[in-house]
Design a protein around this motif. Structure first.
Motif, mmCIF file in Angstrom:
data_model
loop_
_atom_site.group_PDB
_atom_site.id
_atom_site.type_symbol
_atom_site.label_atom_id
_atom_site.label_comp_id
_atom_site.label_asym_id
_atom_site.label_seq_id
_atom_site.Cartn_x
_atom_site.Cartn_y
_atom_site.Cartn_z
ATOM 1 N N GLY A 140 -28.659 -1.975 60.341
ATOM 2 C CA GLY A 140 -27.961 -0.706 60.301
ATOM 3 C C GLY A 140 -27.956 -0.076 58.923
ATOM 4 N N ASP A 141 -28.550 -0.744 57.932
ATOM 5 C CA ASP A 141 -28.644 -0.201 56.581
ATOM 6 C C ASP A 141 -29.955 0.548 56.364
ATOM 7 O OD1 ASP A 141 -30.255 -2.376 56.818
ATOM 8 O OD2 ASP A 141 -29.536 -3.419 55.030
ATOM 9 N N ASP A 142 -30.576 1.015 57.470
ATOM 10 C CA ASP A 142 -31.814 1.813 57.443
ATOM 11 C C ASP A 142 -32.979 1.039 56.851
ATOM 12 O OD1 ASP A 142 -30.365 3.881 58.523
ATOM 13 O OD2 ASP A 142 -30.005 4.878 56.597
ATOM 14 N N THR A 143 -33.080 -0.242 57.173
ATOM 15 C CA THR A 143 -34.201 -1.057 56.701
ATOM 16 C C THR A 143 -34.730 -1.918 57.840
ATOM 17 O OG1 THR A 143 -32.761 -2.867 55.982
ATOM 18 C CG2 THR A 143 -33.321 -1.170 54.346
ATOM 19 N N ILE A 144 -36.021 -2.247 57.739
ATOM 20 C CA ILE A 144 -36.664 -3.240 58.594
ATOM 21 C C ILE A 144 -37.196 -4.331 57.669
ATOM 22 C CG2 ILE A 144 -38.584 -3.712 60.154
ATOM 23 C CD1 ILE A 144 -38.333 -0.930 61.253
ATOM 24 N N LYS A 145 -36.861 -5.594 57.990
ATOM 25 C CA LYS A 145 -37.242 -6.704 57.126
ATOM 26 C C LYS A 145 -37.993 -7.758 57.921
ATOM 27 C CE LYS A 145 -33.415 -6.057 53.875
ATOM 28 N NZ LYS A 145 -32.312 -6.693 53.122
ATOM 29 N N ALA A 201 -29.636 -24.416 60.632
ATOM 30 C CA ALA A 201 -30.710 -25.022 59.855
ATOM 31 C C ALA A 201 -31.007 -24.199 58.614
ATOM 32 C CB ALA A 201 -31.964 -25.144 60.724
ATOM 33 N N ALA A 202 -30.768 -22.894 58.685
ATOM 34 C CA ALA A 202 -30.924 -22.009 57.534
ATOM 35 C C ALA A 202 -30.013 -20.815 57.736
ATOM 36 C CB ALA A 202 -32.377 -21.564 57.374
ATOM 37 N N ASP A 203 -29.466 -20.317 56.634
ATOM 38 C CA ASP A 203 -28.489 -19.226 56.709
ATOM 39 C C ASP A 203 -28.680 -18.318 55.504
ATOM 40 O OD1 ASP A 203 -26.439 -17.567 57.270
ATOM 41 O OD2 ASP A 203 -24.827 -19.014 56.983
ATOM 42 N N ILE A 204 -28.843 -17.019 55.776
ATOM 43 C CA ILE A 204 -28.978 -16.024 54.714
ATOM 44 C C ILE A 204 -27.725 -15.162 54.734
ATOM 45 C CG2 ILE A 204 -30.388 -14.153 53.785
ATOM 46 C CD1 ILE A 204 -32.736 -15.312 55.348
ATOM 47 N N ARG A 205 -26.988 -15.162 53.646
ATOM 48 C CA ARG A 205 -25.682 -14.500 53.635
ATOM 49 C C ARG A 205 -25.825 -12.979 53.619
ATOM 50 N NH1 ARG A 205 -21.242 -16.243 49.231
ATOM 51 N NH2 ARG A 205 -21.674 -18.222 50.315
ATOM 52 N N ASP A 206 -26.717 -12.427 52.789
ATOM 53 C CA ASP A 206 -26.854 -10.976 52.629
ATOM 54 C C ASP A 206 -28.226 -10.525 53.113
ATOM 55 O OD1 ASP A 206 -24.302 -10.756 51.491
ATOM 56 O OD2 ASP A 206 -25.090 -11.372 49.537
ATOM 57 N N ALA A 207 -28.550 -10.833 54.353
ATOM 58 C CA ALA A 207 -29.832 -10.395 54.904
ATOM 59 C C ALA A 207 -29.866 -8.881 55.026
ATOM 60 C CB ALA A 207 -30.073 -11.046 56.265
ATOM 61 N N HIS A 208 -28.770 -8.272 55.462
ATOM 62 C CA HIS A 208 -28.623 -6.821 55.531
ATOM 63 C C HIS A 208 -27.279 -6.455 54.924
ATOM 64 C CE1 HIS A 208 -32.175 -5.685 57.917
ATOM 65 N NE2 HIS A 208 -32.023 -6.854 58.525
ATOM 66 N N ALA A 209 -27.047 -5.168 54.770
ATOM 67 C CA ALA A 209 -25.804 -4.705 54.156
ATOM 68 C C ALA A 209 -24.606 -5.108 54.998
ATOM 69 C CB ALA A 209 -25.837 -3.188 53.973
ATOM 70 N N ARG A 210 -23.507 -5.415 54.334
ATOM 71 C CA ARG A 210 -22.291 -5.847 55.017
ATOM 72 C C ARG A 210 -21.706 -4.708 55.857
ATOM 73 N NH1 ARG A 210 -17.931 -8.475 51.141
ATOM 74 N NH2 ARG A 210 -19.764 -9.790 50.792
ATOM 75 N N ASP A 211 -21.140 -5.086 56.990
ATOM 76 C CA ASP A 211 -20.497 -4.151 57.914
ATOM 77 C C ASP A 211 -21.469 -3.117 58.467
ATOM 78 O OD1 ASP A 211 -18.039 -5.413 57.590
ATOM 79 O OD2 ASP A 211 -17.490 -4.140 55.893
ATOM 80 N N THR A 212 -22.730 -3.483 58.592
ATOM 81 C CA THR A 212 -23.721 -2.656 59.280
ATOM 82 C C THR A 212 -24.244 -3.422 60.483
ATOM 83 O OG1 THR A 212 -25.537 -3.468 57.891
ATOM 84 C CG2 THR A 212 -24.391 -1.459 57.183
#
Length: 576
Positions: free
Chosen positions: A324-329, A294-305
């Motif tokens: 794994g990119d040291d963030t909380i969203k 229904a919804a898709d975010i491609r770059d929600a976090h860093a790739r390969d993390t």
């Protein structure tokens, strides 16, 4: 001598003698025991060289007093003032779950075991697990090797079922007592279309129960699929969701790292949210259709993390992720395009892929751990910490859980410790119930190290009579099966040999008598085949069955006669 003087003289003796006979009721000083479980305050930060603290001003004193009042208010707001420690694992505790009533705690670890704890059966001196299960080495399993436990989840609708995720393509469902109920099927890895496989073809990383349907659960794997299962049908999944990656060169596949299935408390559509290794975050309607997100975010976090944690708020409007990119969203499901808030938080998912993040029962706070062993309670609006309290300093905090009914927080750390945080003023049952019980009394006979010493064996001049020492030891072992064991169930005596467990499979093996009487030709297993054939040699020579037609026409065998000078040829040695 006057009675008053006599009583004053014998006061010590009277206090020593019992005042009544019979079984005495044990009473516990509840307040003292609970005070013993109070957590120690965090150490004050050290002053840097060349910087001195100036607390002479009245303003600083007033601010210090206000900070102390705020700390006391925080203790009453969050159940973190007291704790109960469980050391039942040998390695890092990766997951923990409580049943909805809050009576049974189940933990999983990288030591490949699942531990079952019952709060009602524990006392302050007997805090241990009542059962330890290796979920990958049970009856009906095709794998004899042990694998780490990724996740254990109680069914929120039916507490008699526990979903266990291990580092295998097959998820399992256990009972609350540790009995295997269902083992889901494994898919065929040679089929190219993942829609046609009956199960996962690669390792399962996480799972979740349906929030309202007691029979459904979802599992996510490294084969780029989410599979919805019916707990009553283990032969094939009910639905298959193939997540297609948009990264070039990935052939449309990626690893699914986290999944959450939530339902708004006030009603509405369910949500199914999953994160992938390519950094994408996808959302489906919980009841389908699942052919596309229904919804898709491609770059929600860093790739390969590795995005290790995903959770949905109680009202179904917010989604929080720990990458794994040291963030909380923080994300809004109504505008699932960009994060509302983003903060920096060091990740431990590279070492511990099950590091999670959870909403509180009322979604008024967000819980997560840190690599320094601190528990962070965040504000869901700003993701700023409202409380940071150390639980296992120096050891990463992996899993967190805030139970609604008990109002207690369960944490699992990399140093194999499980902490149950509570507050006696606002928490109920659970760890508070354990600490309110009287410690279990132990008799000297309960310690085998003090009552028997078999290090040098039994002397030859000792007399063993029936019903004597051996029978007493046997009956003692039967009455005290857990004496001499550690909290994890291992023997305290290193000389004690390992006793293999008697499984139902071994009980079903037929005995020798049954085989000899009911299975035809079973006695041939003990015969020599050469002797069994030679006993028919004379009969075959006199009455040939297959060469009887050539009996009269067959020429007589004539062998050359040896002369006196010739020697009889040596027989060939039989190779052995």
């Amino acid at each position: 001598m006057e009675p008053d003087e006599l009583s004053a003289e014998d006061e010590a003796l009277r206090s020593f003698l019992p005042t009544s006979f019979g079984k005495q009721s044990r009473t516990a000083n509840v307040k003292a025991q609970i005070d013993l479980s109070r957590r120690k305050p965090a150490a004050e930060p050290k002053q840097l060289p060349g910087i001195s603290a100036d607390t002479s001003s009245g303003e600083d004193a007033a601010s210090a007093a206000s900070d102390a009042e705020d700390d006391s208010e925080e203790e009453d707001e969050f159940p973190v003032s007291h704790e109960m420690l469980l050391k039942t694992h040998q390695r890092a505790v990766t997951t923990a779950t409580l049943d909805p009533s809050g009576t049974r705690l189940v933990t999983g670890s990288t030591d490949c075991t699942v531990k079952f704890h019952d709060f009602a059966a524990m006392t302050p001196t007997t805090i241990r697990a009542f059962r330890s299960v290796d979920p990958t080495a049970t009856k009906g399993s095709a794998n004899a090797e042990s694998h780490p436990v990724h996740q254990v989840l109680f069914n929120p609708i039916s507490p008699s079922q526990i979903l266990v995720i291990t580092a295998l393509p097959q998820a399992r469902v256990f009972s609350r007592d540790g009995e295997l109920l269902t083992e889901f099927a494994k898919g065929d890895m040679y089929l190219r279309d993942l829609h046609n496989t009956k199960g996962h073809i690669a390792e399962v990383t996480c799972g979740a129960w349906h929030p309202t349907n007691r029979d459904l659960c979802v599992t996510a794997g490294t084969d780029s699929t989410l599979r919805i299962w019916d707990a009553n049908n283990k032969r094939a999944q009910k639905e298959v969701i193939v997540h297609k990656s948009r990264i070039a060169g990935s052939a449309g596949r990626t690893r699914m790292t986290a999944v959450a299935w939530g339902s708004p408390m006030q009603g509405g559509n369910n949500l199914l949210v999953a994160a992938a290794l390519d950094g994408s975050l996808a959302m489906w309607s919980g009841e389908g259709p699942y052919h596309r997100p229904a919804a898709d975010i491609r770059d929600a976090h860093a790739r390969d993390t590795w995005t290790s944690g995903v959770d949905i708020s109680a009202d179904g409007r917010l989604v929080v992720t720990r990458g794994g990119d040291d963030t909380i969203k923080l994300w809004d499901t109504r505008k699932f395009r960009a994060p509302i808030t983003t903060v920096t938080h060091p990740s431990t998912s590279s070492q511990y892929p099950t590091s999670n993040i959870r909403f509180s029962p009322t979604s008024a706070n967000i819980l997560t751990g840190s690599e320094t062993g601190d528990l962070h309670i965040l504000n869901p609006a700003t993701l700023r910490p409202e409380l940071v309290t150390p639980v296992t300093p120096g050891s990463p905090l992996i899993t967190v859980l805030w139970h609604e009914k008990l109002n207690q927080i369960i944490t699992g750390s990399a140093n194999a410790e499980t902490h149950v945080l509570y507050n006696p003023n606002i928490s109920t049952n659970g760890a508070k119930l354990v600490m309110s019980k009287a410690p279990k009394r132990r008799h000297i006979d309960d310690d085998p190290n003090l009552t028997m010493d078999l290090a040098h064996g039994i002397s030859g001049d000792s007399v063993i009579t029936p019903g004597g020492a051996q029978s007493a030891a046997t009956s003692f072992a039967a009455r005290h099966p857990n004496v001499g064991l550690t909290a994890s169930g291992r023997s305290r005596d290193p000389r004690r040999p390992h006793v293999p467990a008697t499984t139902p499979f071994a009980k079903s093996q037929p005995d020798e008598k049954h085989i000899r009487e009911h299975i035809p030709l079973s006695s041939m297993r003990d015969e020599d085949p050469r002797e069994a054939l030679l006993k028919y040699a004379e009969k075959a020579e006199k009455d040939p069955m297959f060469t009887n037609a050539w009996k009269t026409t067959q020429p007589k065998t004539i062998y050359a006669e040896l002369s006196e000078e010739e020697e009889e040829p040596e027989k060939k040695k039989v190779k052995r």
